[in-house]
Design a protein around this motif. Sequence first.
Motif, PDB file in Angstrom:
ATOM      1  N   GLY A 177       4.752  -1.239  -5.506  1.00  0.00           N
ATOM      2  CA  GLY A 177       3.985  -0.985  -4.859  1.00  0.00           C
ATOM      3  C   GLY A 177       2.766  -0.333  -6.098  1.00  0.00           C
ATOM      4  O   GLY A 177       2.385  -1.278  -7.355  1.00  0.00           O
ATOM      5  N   PHE A 178       1.391   0.192  -5.875  1.00  0.00           N
ATOM      6  CA  PHE A 178       0.091  -0.046  -6.369  1.00  0.00           C
ATOM      7  C   PHE A 178       0.268   1.083  -8.136  1.00  0.00           C
ATOM      8  O   PHE A 178      -0.261   1.266  -8.562  1.00  0.00           O
ATOM      9  CB  PHE A 178      -0.962   0.492  -5.355  1.00  0.00           C
ATOM     10  CG  PHE A 178      -0.674   2.209  -4.797  1.00  0.00           C
ATOM     11  CD1 PHE A 178      -1.150   3.293  -5.670  1.00  0.00           C
ATOM     12  CD2 PHE A 178      -0.568   1.979  -3.679  1.00  0.00           C
ATOM     13  CE1 PHE A 178      -0.804   4.245  -5.088  1.00  0.00           C
ATOM     14  CE2 PHE A 178      -1.332   3.261  -2.477  1.00  0.00           C
ATOM     15  CZ  PHE A 178      -0.599   4.024  -3.598  1.00  0.00           C
ATOM     16  N   MET A 179       1.400   2.503  -7.768  1.00  0.00           N
ATOM     17  CA  MET A 179       1.570   2.013  -8.923  1.00  0.00           C
ATOM     18  C   MET A 179       2.500   1.776  -9.692  1.00  0.00           C
ATOM     19  O   MET A 179       3.330   2.241 -10.737  1.00  0.00           O
ATOM     20  CB  MET A 179       2.347   3.608  -8.424  1.00  0.00           C
ATOM     21  CG  MET A 179       0.753   4.887  -7.858  1.00  0.00           C
ATOM     22  SD  MET A 179      -0.349   5.218  -9.347  1.00  0.00           S
ATOM     23  CE  MET A 179       0.638   6.114 -10.526  1.00  0.00           C
ATOM     24  N   ASN A 180       3.230   0.787  -9.404  1.00  0.00           N
ATOM     25  CA  ASN A 180       4.437  -0.179 -10.234  1.00  0.00           C
ATOM     26  C   ASN A 180       3.925  -0.830 -11.174  1.00  0.00           C
ATOM     27  O   ASN A 180       2.623  -1.057 -10.793  1.00  0.00           O
ATOM     28  CB  ASN A 180       5.283  -0.993  -9.212  1.00  0.00           C
ATOM     29  CG  ASN A 180       6.515  -0.495  -8.578  1.00  0.00           C
ATOM     30  OD1 ASN A 180       6.643  -0.268  -7.093  1.00  0.00           O
ATOM     31  ND2 ASN A 180       6.644   0.402  -8.581  1.00  0.00           N
ATOM     32  N   ASP A 181       4.450  -0.844 -12.964  1.00  0.00           N
ATOM     33  CA  ASP A 181       3.817  -1.741 -13.189  1.00  0.00           C
ATOM     34  C   ASP A 181       4.591  -3.337 -13.416  1.00  0.00           C
ATOM     35  O   ASP A 181       5.395  -3.221 -13.132  1.00  0.00           O
ATOM     36  CB  ASP A 181       4.641  -1.341 -14.844  1.00  0.00           C
ATOM     37  CG  ASP A 181       4.010  -1.990 -15.835  1.00  0.00           C
ATOM     38  OD1 ASP A 181       2.576  -2.608 -15.748  1.00  0.00           O
ATOM     39  OD2 ASP A 181       4.316  -2.449 -17.188  1.00  0.00           O
ATOM     40  N   PRO A 182       3.033  -4.203 -13.105  1.00  0.00           N
ATOM     41  CA  PRO A 182       3.633  -5.327 -12.626  1.00  0.00           C
ATOM     42  C   PRO A 182       4.563  -6.366 -13.708  1.00  0.00           C
ATOM     43  O   PRO A 182       3.891  -7.255 -14.049  1.00  0.00           O
ATOM     44  CB  PRO A 182       2.407  -6.293 -12.350  1.00  0.00           C
ATOM     45  CG  PRO A 182       1.509  -5.412 -13.511  1.00  0.00           C
ATOM     46  CD  PRO A 182       2.168  -4.091 -12.835  1.00  0.00           C
ATOM     47  N   ASP A 183       5.290  -6.124 -13.822  1.00  0.00           N
ATOM     48  CA  ASP A 183       6.162  -6.269 -15.210  1.00  0.00           C
ATOM     49  C   ASP A 183       7.005  -7.802 -14.918  1.00  0.00           C
ATOM     50  O   ASP A 183       7.711  -7.633 -14.083  1.00  0.00           O
ATOM     51  CB  ASP A 183       7.224  -5.642 -16.187  1.00  0.00           C
ATOM     52  CG  ASP A 183       7.363  -6.242 -16.777  1.00  0.00           C
ATOM     53  OD1 ASP A 183       8.093  -7.288 -17.465  1.00  0.00           O
ATOM     54  OD2 ASP A 183       7.979  -4.951 -18.422  1.00  0.00           O
ATOM     55  N   GLU A 202       1.064  -1.500   0.408  1.00  0.00           N
ATOM     56  CA  GLU A 202       0.551  -0.137  -0.045  1.00  0.00           C
ATOM     57  C   GLU A 202       0.768   0.893   0.509  1.00  0.00           C
ATOM     58  O   GLU A 202       0.878   2.329   0.684  1.00  0.00           O
ATOM     59  CB  GLU A 202      -1.132   0.162   1.045  1.00  0.00           C
ATOM     60  CG  GLU A 202      -1.967  -1.142   1.246  1.00  0.00           C
ATOM     61  CD  GLU A 202      -3.050  -1.412   2.467  1.00  0.00           C
ATOM     62  OE1 GLU A 202      -3.031  -0.509   2.959  1.00  0.00           O
ATOM     63  OE2 GLU A 202      -3.604  -1.641   1.995  1.00  0.00           O
ATOM     64  N   VAL A 203       2.137   0.948  -1.473  1.00  0.00           N
ATOM     65  CA  VAL A 203       2.925   2.003  -0.766  1.00  0.00           C
ATOM     66  C   VAL A 203       2.645   2.793  -2.155  1.00  0.00           C
ATOM     67  O   VAL A 203       2.623   1.437  -3.433  1.00  0.00           O
ATOM     68  CB  VAL A 203       4.052   1.848  -0.838  1.00  0.00           C
ATOM     69  CG1 VAL A 203       4.307   1.978   1.262  1.00  0.00           C
ATOM     70  CG2 VAL A 203       4.989   1.342  -1.172  1.00  0.00           C
ATOM     71  N   PRO A 204       2.805   2.854  -3.297  1.00  0.00           N
ATOM     72  CA  PRO A 204       3.145   3.754  -4.650  1.00  0.00           C
ATOM     73  C   PRO A 204       4.033   3.267  -4.839  1.00  0.00           C
ATOM     74  O   PRO A 204       3.570   2.691  -6.458  1.00  0.00           O
ATOM     75  CB  PRO A 204       3.083   5.244  -4.682  1.00  0.00           C
ATOM     76  CG  PRO A 204       2.646   5.820  -3.749  1.00  0.00           C
ATOM     77  CD  PRO A 204       3.149   4.882  -2.214  1.00  0.00           C
ATOM     78  N   TRP A 205       5.457   2.715  -4.923  1.00  0.00           N
ATOM     79  CA  TRP A 205       6.650   2.916  -5.437  1.00  0.00           C
ATOM     80  C   TRP A 205       6.844   1.805  -4.500  1.00  0.00           C
ATOM     81  O   TRP A 205       7.099   2.694  -3.800  1.00  0.00           O
ATOM     82  CB  TRP A 205       7.353   3.634  -5.830  1.00  0.00           C
ATOM     83  CG  TRP A 205       6.531   4.660  -6.838  1.00  0.00           C
ATOM     84  CD1 TRP A 205       6.011   6.148  -6.479  1.00  0.00           C
ATOM     85  CD2 TRP A 205       6.080   4.844  -8.231  1.00  0.00           C
ATOM     86  NE1 TRP A 205       5.671   6.658  -7.619  1.00  0.00           N
ATOM     87  CE2 TRP A 205       5.738   5.784  -8.353  1.00  0.00           C
ATOM     88  CE3 TRP A 205       6.553   3.574  -8.776  1.00  0.00           C
ATOM     89  CZ2 TRP A 205       5.166   6.641 -10.170  1.00  0.00           C
ATOM     90  CZ3 TRP A 205       6.078   3.709 -10.405  1.00  0.00           C
ATOM     91  CH2 TRP A 205       5.210   4.918 -11.242  1.00  0.00           C
ATOM     92  N   VAL A 206       7.946   1.050  -5.307  1.00  0.00           N
ATOM     93  CA  VAL A 206       9.025  -0.141  -4.728  1.00  0.00           C
ATOM     94  C   VAL A 206      10.131   0.213  -4.996  1.00  0.00           C
ATOM     95  O   VAL A 206       9.944  -0.643  -6.675  1.00  0.00           O
ATOM     96  CB  VAL A 206       8.217  -1.793  -4.526  1.00  0.00           C
ATOM     97  CG1 VAL A 206       9.499  -2.255  -3.605  1.00  0.00           C
ATOM     98  CG2 VAL A 206       7.493  -2.048  -3.375  1.00  0.00           C
ATOM     99  N   GLY A 207      10.730   0.197  -4.593  1.00  0.00           N
ATOM    100  CA  GLY A 207      12.509   0.541  -5.621  1.00  0.00           C
ATOM    101  C   GLY A 207      13.061  -0.660  -6.601  1.00  0.00           C
ATOM    102  O   GLY A 207      12.903  -1.827  -5.745  1.00  0.00           O
ATOM    103  N   PHE A 208      13.696  -0.538  -7.134  1.00  0.00           N
ATOM    104  CA  PHE A 208      14.530  -2.307  -7.962  1.00  0.00           C
ATOM    105  C   PHE A 208      15.741  -3.041  -7.248  1.00  0.00           C
ATOM    106  O   PHE A 208      15.471  -4.138  -6.955  1.00  0.00           O
ATOM    107  CB  PHE A 208      15.306  -1.264  -8.828  1.00  0.00           C
ATOM    108  CG  PHE A 208      14.648  -0.895 -10.788  1.00  0.00           C
ATOM    109  CD1 PHE A 208      13.898  -2.070 -11.149  1.00  0.00           C
ATOM    110  CD2 PHE A 208      14.408   0.425 -10.457  1.00  0.00           C
ATOM    111  CE1 PHE A 208      13.083  -1.661 -12.259  1.00  0.00           C
ATOM    112  CE2 PHE A 208      13.685   0.435 -11.733  1.00  0.00           C
ATOM    113  CZ  PHE A 208      13.188  -0.343 -12.251  1.00  0.00           C
TER     114      PHE A 208
END
Length: 323
Positions: A242-248, A215-221
């Motif tokens: 995160g909820f703004m990360n692209d689930p690639d 539940e955070v916008p971004w999770v770093g690499f």
Amino acid sequence: ASQALITAAFSVTRQAIQLGLLPRMRVLHTSAREAGQIYVPAVNWGLYVLVVLAVVLFGSASSLATAYGIAVTLDMTITTIMTFFVIRYGWRLALPLCIGATGVFLVVDLLFFTSNALKILDGGWFPLAIGAAMFTLMTTWRRGRRLMRERLREDALELRGFLDALFVEPPVRVPGTAVFLAAEHGLVPNALLHNLKHNKVLHTYSLFVDGQPHEVPWVGFERRAQGQPLGHDCWQVTLHFGFMNDPDVPAALKLIEGRGVPLPEMETSYFLSRDTVAPALASGMAPWRRKLFAALHRNAAAAADFLHLPANRVVELGTRLEI
């Protein structure tokens, strides 16, 4: 205002999908540079239908004013209430300060809302009906997914113990790397069981991958992928989004390739289970909600597309679940 509505609808829908509040939908990226520039066809067509419906029902801008007033004042009230929880439990400010900072705005917002609430029967019911419908869909999907996980967990096997037993008399191992997508961390994916049952082989290298939304916008690499060796050239991998990360998934797995996990592009296959949900006479959810969840699950976008898996290297194995 219309442009802001469209953009916000796309963004919020994507975030809700990432958080598990809505079924997967097809998301198109309209920019190669900006990750946030997206287009969601299902949402776009849904907005079109609702706008046409509103125009037909109300007929004029003046008649639509009541519905607009209810929507705006209720949104203001909800925002003020959410602000209290943010500054109290997120920022850890003192309770009297939080009440004083939001209380004044809440009184004003409630006055505006109650004055508009007198006209609910004159058109204010329209945004309330839309909100109720979306709330029902989201809670049904969330509850259904929880029941699915519980149902899968009932029959699931612990991954490490299963592998230890499997390699007492190991199956035939074929060249390449197999990536098995798992619904739960530490449990045997159904795709692995079906692959062993029908194909009776196991790849030289096997990765058991599960995703963990945050539940955070971004999770770093640097924190995107975490791998743990299980022995026998097998690894347990958890991907964090995160909820703004692209689930690639393929791109995320590349981050651990240099840690001893071989992922040659043309020798890596992705195995996932395609679950078919069948409503059953079980407790936990009303019959009409079970049928609604089954319909949502059936019409959700394919997991392979949502996870950006290469179409020519995906193997799907079916599973039937009754909830």
